[in-house]
Design a protein around this motif. Structure first.
Motif, mmCIF file in Angstrom:
data_model
loop_
_atom_site.group_PDB
_atom_site.id
_atom_site.type_symbol
_atom_site.label_atom_id
_atom_site.label_comp_id
_atom_site.label_asym_id
_atom_site.label_seq_id
_atom_site.Cartn_x
_atom_site.Cartn_y
_atom_site.Cartn_z
ATOM 1 N N THR A 1 4.593 13.586 2.701
ATOM 2 C CA THR A 1 4.125 12.921 1.490
ATOM 3 C C THR A 1 3.336 11.661 1.810
ATOM 4 O O THR A 1 3.698 10.896 2.703
ATOM 5 C CB THR A 1 5.300 12.566 0.586
ATOM 6 N N LEU A 2 2.249 11.476 1.043
ATOM 7 C CA LEU A 2 1.454 10.253 1.113
ATOM 8 C C LEU A 2 1.542 9.533 -0.229
ATOM 9 O O LEU A 2 1.646 10.187 -1.272
ATOM 10 C CB LEU A 2 -0.013 10.576 1.411
ATOM 11 N N TYR A 3 1.449 8.232 -0.204
ATOM 12 C CA TYR A 3 1.509 7.438 -1.421
ATOM 13 C C TYR A 3 0.292 6.524 -1.477
ATOM 14 O O TYR A 3 0.091 5.696 -0.591
ATOM 15 C CB TYR A 3 2.790 6.603 -1.459
ATOM 16 N N HIS A 4 -0.502 6.692 -2.520
ATOM 17 C CA HIS A 4 -1.739 5.936 -2.631
ATOM 18 C C HIS A 4 -1.583 4.657 -3.444
ATOM 19 O O HIS A 4 -2.307 3.684 -3.216
ATOM 20 C CB HIS A 4 -2.838 6.780 -3.293
ATOM 21 N N SER A 5 -0.648 4.675 -4.389
ATOM 22 C CA SER A 5 -0.543 3.544 -5.307
ATOM 23 C C SER A 5 0.299 2.432 -4.715
ATOM 24 O O SER A 5 1.422 2.662 -4.273
ATOM 25 C CB SER A 5 0.085 3.981 -6.626
ATOM 26 N N PRO A 6 -0.202 1.193 -4.744
ATOM 27 C CA PRO A 6 0.606 0.090 -4.231
ATOM 28 C C PRO A 6 1.866 -0.129 -5.047
ATOM 29 O O PRO A 6 2.838 -0.695 -4.537
ATOM 30 C CB PRO A 6 -0.344 -1.114 -4.313
ATOM 31 N N ARG A 7 1.903 0.343 -6.275
ATOM 32 C CA ARG A 7 3.045 0.069 -7.151
ATOM 33 C C ARG A 7 4.316 0.777 -6.707
ATOM 34 O O ARG A 7 5.410 0.356 -7.064
ATOM 35 C CB ARG A 7 2.703 0.469 -8.581
ATOM 36 N N VAL A 8 4.185 1.839 -5.916
ATOM 37 C CA VAL A 8 5.386 2.601 -5.550
ATOM 38 C C VAL A 8 6.006 2.153 -4.244
ATOM 39 O O VAL A 8 7.079 2.603 -3.870
ATOM 40 C CB VAL A 8 5.082 4.115 -5.477
ATOM 41 N N TYR A 9 5.333 1.270 -3.532
ATOM 42 C CA TYR A 9 5.838 0.876 -2.224
ATOM 43 C C TYR A 9 7.015 -0.083 -2.356
ATOM 44 O O TYR A 9 7.053 -0.934 -3.232
ATOM 45 C CB TYR A 9 4.721 0.265 -1.384
ATOM 46 N N ASP A 10 7.964 0.071 -1.429
ATOM 47 C CA ASP A 10 9.213 -0.689 -1.493
ATOM 48 C C ASP A 10 9.132 -2.023 -0.766
ATOM 49 O O ASP A 10 9.780 -2.992 -1.174
ATOM 50 C CB ASP A 10 10.342 0.147 -0.860
ATOM 51 N N TYR A 11 8.415 -2.060 0.339
ATOM 52 C CA TYR A 11 8.401 -3.256 1.184
ATOM 53 C C TYR A 11 6.969 -3.588 1.584
ATOM 54 O O TYR A 11 6.147 -2.701 1.819
ATOM 55 C CB TYR A 11 9.251 -3.026 2.448
ATOM 56 N N TRP A 12 6.735 -4.903 1.697
ATOM 57 C CA TRP A 12 5.403 -5.413 2.017
ATOM 58 C C TRP A 12 5.468 -6.478 3.096
ATOM 59 O O TRP A 12 6.436 -7.244 3.159
ATOM 60 C CB TRP A 12 4.754 -6.025 0.778
ATOM 61 N N GLY A 13 4.424 -6.518 3.913
ATOM 62 C CA GLY A 13 4.269 -7.631 4.829
ATOM 63 C C GLY A 13 3.591 -8.797 4.146
ATOM 64 O O GLY A 13 3.246 -8.733 2.967
ATOM 65 N N GLN A 14 3.386 -9.870 4.912
ATOM 66 C CA GLN A 14 2.818 -11.094 4.344
ATOM 67 C C GLN A 14 1.295 -11.068 4.342
ATOM 68 O O GLN A 14 0.670 -11.911 3.694
ATOM 69 C CB GLN A 14 3.307 -12.312 5.134
ATOM 70 N N GLY A 15 0.710 -10.130 5.048
ATOM 71 C CA GLY A 15 -0.735 -9.977 5.074
ATOM 72 C C GLY A 15 -1.388 -10.665 6.259
ATOM 73 O O GLY A 15 -0.863 -11.623 6.825
#
Length: 127
Positions: free
Chosen positions: A106-120
């Motif tokens: 599975t691939l996920y394109h939408s940022p809204r579904v992601y659980d964890y993020w880095g600081q950039g």
């Protein structure tokens, strides 16, 4: 809880290359589909590329196809984005993100579904 730390951004001239890296900790990396996103000033956060749990499937935004390559090393808990032929319009903060996925492809394109993020990490391309 998964922690993500990006690195590898910087200032580069148009036509140059960068390799972004995202180090993951705190979870089983292979359980997560991963993505790279970017956000330019005044714009929404958009998908750049994403990759399935074991790397069998990948997706690229049209604007980066042929120039960017996503990869992952599950043994090292790392996600990569090789960026070639950089353009000024690639200037943005680049984020990696993790989404726990049941199915390996599975691939996920939408940022809204992601659980964890880095600081950039900032990528700036001069013309």
């Amino acid at each position: 809880q998964v922690q993500l730390v990006e690195s590898g951004g910087g200032l580069v001239q148009a036509g140059g290359s960068l390799r972004l890296s995202c180090a993951a900790s705190g979870g089983t990396f292979s359980n997560y589909a991963m993505g790279w996103f970017r956000q330019a000033p005044g714009k929404e956060r958009d998908v750049v590329s994403c990759i399935s749990r074991y790397g069998s499937s990948t997706y690229y935004a049209d604007s980066v196809k042929g120039r960017f390559t996503i990869s992952r090393d599950n043994a090292e808990n790392r996600l990569y984005l090789q960026i070639n032929s950089l353009k000024p319009e690639d200037t943005a903060v680049y984020y990696c993100a993790a989404k726990e996925a049941y199915y390996s492809g599975t691939l996920y394109h939408s940022p809204r579904v992601y659980d964890y993020w880095g600081q950039g990490t900032q990528v700036t391309v001069s013309s």
